[in-house]
Scaffold this active site. Structure first.
Site, PDB file in Angstrom:
ATOM      1  N   ASN A 120       1.019  -1.218   0.278  1.00 53.00           N
ATOM      2  CA  ASN A 120      -0.100   0.158   0.250  1.00 53.00           C
ATOM      3  C   ASN A 120       0.738   1.018   0.025  1.00 53.00           C
ATOM      4  OD1 ASN A 120       0.841  -0.956   2.685  1.00 53.00           O
ATOM      5  ND2 ASN A 120      -0.947   0.503   3.277  1.00 53.00           N
ATOM      6  N   GLY A 177       2.164  -5.282   7.744  1.00 54.46           N
ATOM      7  CA  GLY A 177       1.456  -5.178   6.678  1.00 54.46           C
ATOM      8  C   GLY A 177       0.309  -6.037   7.660  1.00 54.46           C
ATOM      9  N   SER A 178      -0.631  -7.023   6.918  1.00 56.31           N
ATOM     10  CA  SER A 178      -1.812  -7.170   8.099  1.00 56.31           C
ATOM     11  C   SER A 178      -1.803  -7.574   9.474  1.00 56.31           C
ATOM     12  CB  SER A 178      -2.908  -8.458   7.167  1.00 56.31           C
ATOM     13  OG  SER A 178      -1.869 -10.066   6.896  1.00 56.31           O
ATOM     14  N   VAL A 209      -1.112 -12.311   8.888  1.00 55.97           N
ATOM     15  CA  VAL A 209       0.407 -12.748   8.575  1.00 55.97           C
ATOM     16  C   VAL A 209       1.338 -11.996   9.915  1.00 55.97           C
ATOM     17  CG1 VAL A 209       2.046 -11.786   6.635  1.00 55.97           C
ATOM     18  CG2 VAL A 209       0.127 -12.306   6.146  1.00 55.97           C
ATOM     19  N   GLY A 210       1.098 -10.847  10.503  1.00 57.73           N
ATOM     20  CA  GLY A 210       2.325 -10.348  11.301  1.00 57.73           C
ATOM     21  C   GLY A 210       1.928 -10.924  12.679  1.00 57.73           C
ATOM     22  N   GLU A 262       3.999  -3.426  12.293  1.00 58.31           N
ATOM     23  CA  GLU A 262       2.899  -2.080  11.909  1.00 58.31           C
ATOM     24  C   GLU A 262       1.475  -2.529  11.643  1.00 58.31           C
ATOM     25  OE1 GLU A 262       3.154   0.701  13.072  1.00 58.31           O
ATOM     26  OE2 GLU A 262       5.300   1.107  13.399  1.00 58.31           O
ATOM     27  N   CYS A 268      -3.092   1.851   6.319  1.00 55.34           N
ATOM     28  CA  CYS A 268      -3.371   1.410   7.785  1.00 55.34           C
ATOM     29  C   CYS A 268      -4.137   2.288   8.634  1.00 55.34           C
ATOM     30  CB  CYS A 268      -2.754   0.958   8.387  1.00 55.34           C
ATOM     31  SG  CYS A 268      -0.466   1.409   8.389  1.00 55.34           S
ATOM     32  N   GLU A 328       8.186   3.319  15.255  1.00 56.21           N
ATOM     33  CA  GLU A 328       8.876   3.608  14.023  1.00 56.21           C
ATOM     34  C   GLU A 328       8.329   5.072  13.938  1.00 56.21           C
ATOM     35  OE1 GLU A 328       7.009   1.678  10.291  1.00 56.21           O
ATOM     36  OE2 GLU A 328       8.485   0.548  10.411  1.00 56.21           O
TER      37      GLU A 328
HETATM   38  P1  NAP Z   1      -0.134  -8.356   3.936  1.00 64.03           P
HETATM   39  O1  NAP Z   1      -0.555  -9.439   3.409  1.00 64.03           O
HETATM   40  O2  NAP Z   1       0.299  -8.895   5.220  1.00 64.03           O
HETATM   41  O3  NAP Z   1       1.462  -8.677   3.184  1.00 64.03           O
HETATM   42  C1  NAP Z   1       3.259  -7.641   3.741  1.00 64.03           C
HETATM   43  C2  NAP Z   1       4.064  -8.270   3.359  1.00 64.03           C
HETATM   44  O4  NAP Z   1       3.742  -9.578   4.123  1.00 64.03           O
HETATM   45  C3  NAP Z   1       4.131  -8.846   2.034  1.00 64.03           C
HETATM   46  O5  NAP Z   1       5.101  -8.249   1.693  1.00 64.03           O
HETATM   47  C4  NAP Z   1       4.113 -10.028   1.503  1.00 64.03           C
HETATM   48  O6  NAP Z   1       4.090 -10.684   0.256  1.00 64.03           O
HETATM   49  C5  NAP Z   1       4.760 -10.461   3.170  1.00 64.03           C
HETATM   50  N1  NAP Z   1       3.802 -11.971   3.705  1.00 64.03           N
HETATM   51  C6  NAP Z   1       3.346 -12.549   3.484  1.00 64.03           C
HETATM   52  N2  NAP Z   1       2.923 -13.374   4.036  1.00 64.03           N
HETATM   53  C7  NAP Z   1       4.386 -13.935   4.392  1.00 64.03           C
HETATM   54  C8  NAP Z   1       4.955 -14.640   5.446  1.00 64.03           C
HETATM   55  N3  NAP Z   1       4.583 -15.776   5.615  1.00 64.03           N
HETATM   56  N4  NAP Z   1       6.181 -14.935   6.316  1.00 64.03           N
HETATM   57  C9  NAP Z   1       6.614 -13.106   5.720  1.00 64.03           C
HETATM   58  N5  NAP Z   1       5.874 -12.654   5.013  1.00 64.03           N
HETATM   59  C10 NAP Z   1       4.755 -12.960   4.031  1.00 64.03           C
HETATM   60  O7  NAP Z   1      -0.570  -7.551   3.634  1.00 64.03           O
HETATM   61  P2  NAP Z   1      -0.602  -6.400   2.880  1.00 64.03           P
HETATM   62  O8  NAP Z   1      -1.945  -7.345   1.945  1.00 64.03           O
HETATM   63  O9  NAP Z   1       0.293  -6.659   1.552  1.00 64.03           O
HETATM   64  O10 NAP Z   1      -1.183  -5.262   3.182  1.00 64.03           O
HETATM   65  C11 NAP Z   1      -2.522  -5.198   4.085  1.00 64.03           C
HETATM   66  C12 NAP Z   1      -2.143  -5.134   4.989  1.00 64.03           C
HETATM   67  O11 NAP Z   1      -1.346  -4.282   5.592  1.00 64.03           O
HETATM   68  C13 NAP Z   1      -3.708  -3.930   5.664  1.00 64.03           C
HETATM   69  O12 NAP Z   1      -3.769  -5.095   6.715  1.00 64.03           O
HETATM   70  C14 NAP Z   1      -2.816  -2.794   6.296  1.00 64.03           C
HETATM   71  O13 NAP Z   1      -3.770  -2.425   7.701  1.00 64.03           O
HETATM   72  C15 NAP Z   1      -2.073  -2.822   6.822  1.00 64.03           C
HETATM   73  N6  NAP Z   1      -0.711  -2.309   6.482  1.00 64.03           N
HETATM   74  C16 NAP Z   1      -0.195  -1.713   7.873  1.00 64.03           C
HETATM   75  C17 NAP Z   1       0.671  -0.883   7.951  1.00 64.03           C
HETATM   76  C18 NAP Z   1       0.886   0.141   9.552  1.00 64.03           C
HETATM   77  O14 NAP Z   1       1.875   0.592   9.319  1.00 64.03           O
HETATM   78  N7  NAP Z   1       0.079  -0.306  10.299  1.00 64.03           N
HETATM   79  C19 NAP Z   1       1.187  -0.356   7.080  1.00 64.03           C
HETATM   80  C20 NAP Z   1       0.704  -0.239   5.422  1.00 64.03           C
HETATM   81  C21 NAP Z   1      -0.219  -1.712   5.951  1.00 64.03           C
HETATM   82  P3  NAP Z   1       3.445 -10.765  -0.576  1.00 64.03           P
HETATM   83  O15 NAP Z   1       4.614 -10.066  -1.439  1.00 64.03           O
HETATM   84  O16 NAP Z   1       4.348 -12.306  -0.567  1.00 64.03           O
HETATM   85  O17 NAP Z   1       1.899 -10.695  -0.714  1.00 64.03           O
END
Ligand code: NAP
Ligand code: MG
Length: 455
Positions: free
Chosen positions: A130, A206-207, A210-211, A228, A262, A432
């Site tokens: 994002n 990320g989500s 996954v986190g 985050e 987010c 951060e």
């Molecule tokens: P995501 O599915 O959790 O993916 C985030 C990152 O993690 C991607 O690079 C993803 O790789 C990687 N990932 C997925 N599975 C993994 C695993 N098993 N081990 C290690 N890394 C893995 O999230 P998203 O769909 O990309 O992003 C949307 C989410 O991020 C939303 O829920 C949003 O709120 C959250 N977010 C939070 C913040 C914050 O600062 N709090 C900022 C931005 C976004 P891939 O390339 O394979 O997907």
């Protein structure tokens, strides 16, 4: 294996990027480990100069980076320029750190006691799709400044700006093994960051789902982790607020980056006595959001990131849902979804509970301050939020009462690189940016030196 990178505004393939394998990720981690002694031995002033050069290289490339982000992520050109500029600013800010990363001298009998801020080692940064540029920079800039080496995995959908940032680091003179960008799958490359023992810290954005898995995986090696995660943030509007301004800005507090933020204020809570008036003011503001070609300077909102994400966001606005009003979206190719305002029937509606991560906002009424706080905090998330009121005492009381890491009063801003950013509850772990981020990339070492013959 290769990944096709798709422009979400046109559905055209814009690039093909090789995916890093698990074996290649391991080799990169091992190179990063071997690069550590030389990088941490770089004199503080020289490390600072390299980071400033990196910042200047990013500055010279802002327009190119912004165009890449428009094409890869569908971000509006204005936002994309800001995002590239944010990487530059974060690098400049942490470029001031190496000479200031001092420990303390603590008085002790019989000797001298000093502390050192030691780098952790190899830091793995995992970035979501994002905000590909800023989130990468918030991890790699302080990590490098503190003397760590970095391996960075961009999201599979959005690798182009991260790859370019890796090239700019090398042009600035930062060693190729000091900062490596490894495009590929999370379950492959990201998982190696979690599992490989030479990675000493994982910075994950990320989500929440996954986190949680990342944190559990890191626990096996007591690996440091910063998370985050998601948000379901409240925009609380009291009846005494400047309702015109609250309504005029509310769409931008949630629909910026097509709601894929987010920090999106995706739950508007309005004091009951002002509810109808606020909705009346909100409607023209929502209809006025300019949705379309992200490359156009006028555009305020672009498309969603992918067909899969469009399906997910669309699933929240089915026939059961009462839509108050909507903005516009282009016809034809691209993953478009119009700004949408929903009036939930119950506090447990999916639109109220889930992070939709798209341009969908709910509007609910509350009675008094206590009611507003109860509703705002009725979520597992705790990232950001806004409070609109002219009463300073109330603004502070509510700001202290909302369980979220980043709040704004009479504003929707969440992020300044020199102030801390992060979530409470299931929105994350650690902070951060700001003056203290270096703490998350160093470990305190305490050394006692005897000054007397025997001790
Ligand atoms: P995501 O599915 O959790 O993916 C985030 C990152 O993690 C991607 O690079 C993803 O790789 C990687 N990932 C997925 N599975 C993994 C695993 N098993 N081990 C290690 N890394 C893995 O999230 P998203 O769909 O990309 O992003 C949307 C989410 O991020 C939303 O829920 C949003 O709120 C959250 N977010 C939070 C913040 C914050 O600062 N709090 C900022 C931005 C976004 P891939 O390339 O394979 O997907
Ligand atoms: Mg995902």
């Amino acid at each position: 294996m290769n990944t096709e990178v798709v422009n979400p505004a046109t559905e055209q393939v814009v690039a093909t990027v090789p995916s890093t394998s698990a074996a290649d990720a391991d080799a990169a981690i091992e190179r990063a480990h071997r690069a550590l002694p030389a990088w941490r031995a770089v004199a503080p002033g020289d490390r600072a100069r390299l980071l400033r050069r990196f910042a200047e290289a990013v500055d010279s490339d802002v327009d190119n980076l912004a165009s890449l982000e428009v094409a890869n992520s569908g971000h509006t050109i204005g936002n994309a320029r800001w995002e590239a500029g944010n990487v530059r600013d974060v690098l400049h800010y942490y470029a001031a750190a190496p000479e200031r990363l001092f420990g303390r001298q603590i008085p002790v009998p019989g000797g001298v006691n000093v502390t050192f801020a030691e780098p952790l080692g190899v830091v793995g940064v995992i970035v979501p799709w994002n905000f590909p540029m800023p989130i990468a920079g918030w991890g790699f800039a302080p990590a490098l400044a503190a003397g760590n080496t970095v391996v960075l995995k961009p999201a599979e959908l959005t690798p182009l700006t991260a790859i370019r940032l890796g090239e700019l680091a090398r042009e600035a003179g930062i060693g190729e093994d000091v900062f490596q960008v490894l495009p590929g799958r999370g379950s492959v490359v990201g998982q190696r960051f979690v599992d490989h023992p030479l990675v000493r810290k994982v910075v994950f954005t990320g989500s929440t789902e996954v986190g949680r898995g990342i944190m559990a995986g890191c626990a096996a090696q007591v690996k440091r982790v910063t998370l985050e995660l998601g948000g379901k943030n409240a925009n609380i509007v009291f009846a005494d607020a400047d309702l015109e301004r609250a309504a005029a800005t509310a769409p931008y507090g949630v629909f910026d980056n097509a709601g894929q933020d987010c920090c999106a204020r995706s739950r508007i809570l309005v004091q009951r006595s002002a509810f109808d008036r606020f909705l009346g003011l909100l409607e023209p503001a929502v209809r006025g959001v300019v949705v379309g070609d992200p490359a156009s300077e006028r555009t305020e909102m672009g498309p969603l990131i992918s067909a899969g994400h469009l399906a997910s966001v669309s699933s929240y606005v089915d026939d059961e849902v009462e839509v108050a009003f909507r903005g516009s979206a282009p016809e034809g190719p691209g993953y478009w979804f119009p700004p949408t305002v929903v009036l939930p029937r119950t506090p447990t509606d999916r639109t109220v509970v889930d992070e939709v991560f798209g341009p969908v906002v709910t509007v609910q009424a509350f009675d008094d301050e206590a009611d507003a706080l109860r509703m705002a905090n009725d979520t597992d998330y705790g990232l950001s939020g806004s409070i609109w009121t002219r009463d300073v005492g109330r603004a502070l009381r509510v700001a202290r009462g909302v369980e979220a890491g980043n709040l704004s009063v009479n504003s929707h801003s969440s992020v300044r690189y020199w102030t801390p950013f992060g979530g409470m509850k299931q929105s994350g772990l650690g902070r951060e940016l700001g003056p203290d981020a270096l703490d998350a990339f160093t470990e305190t070492k305490n050394v006692f030196i005897a000054t007397e013959g025997e001790s």
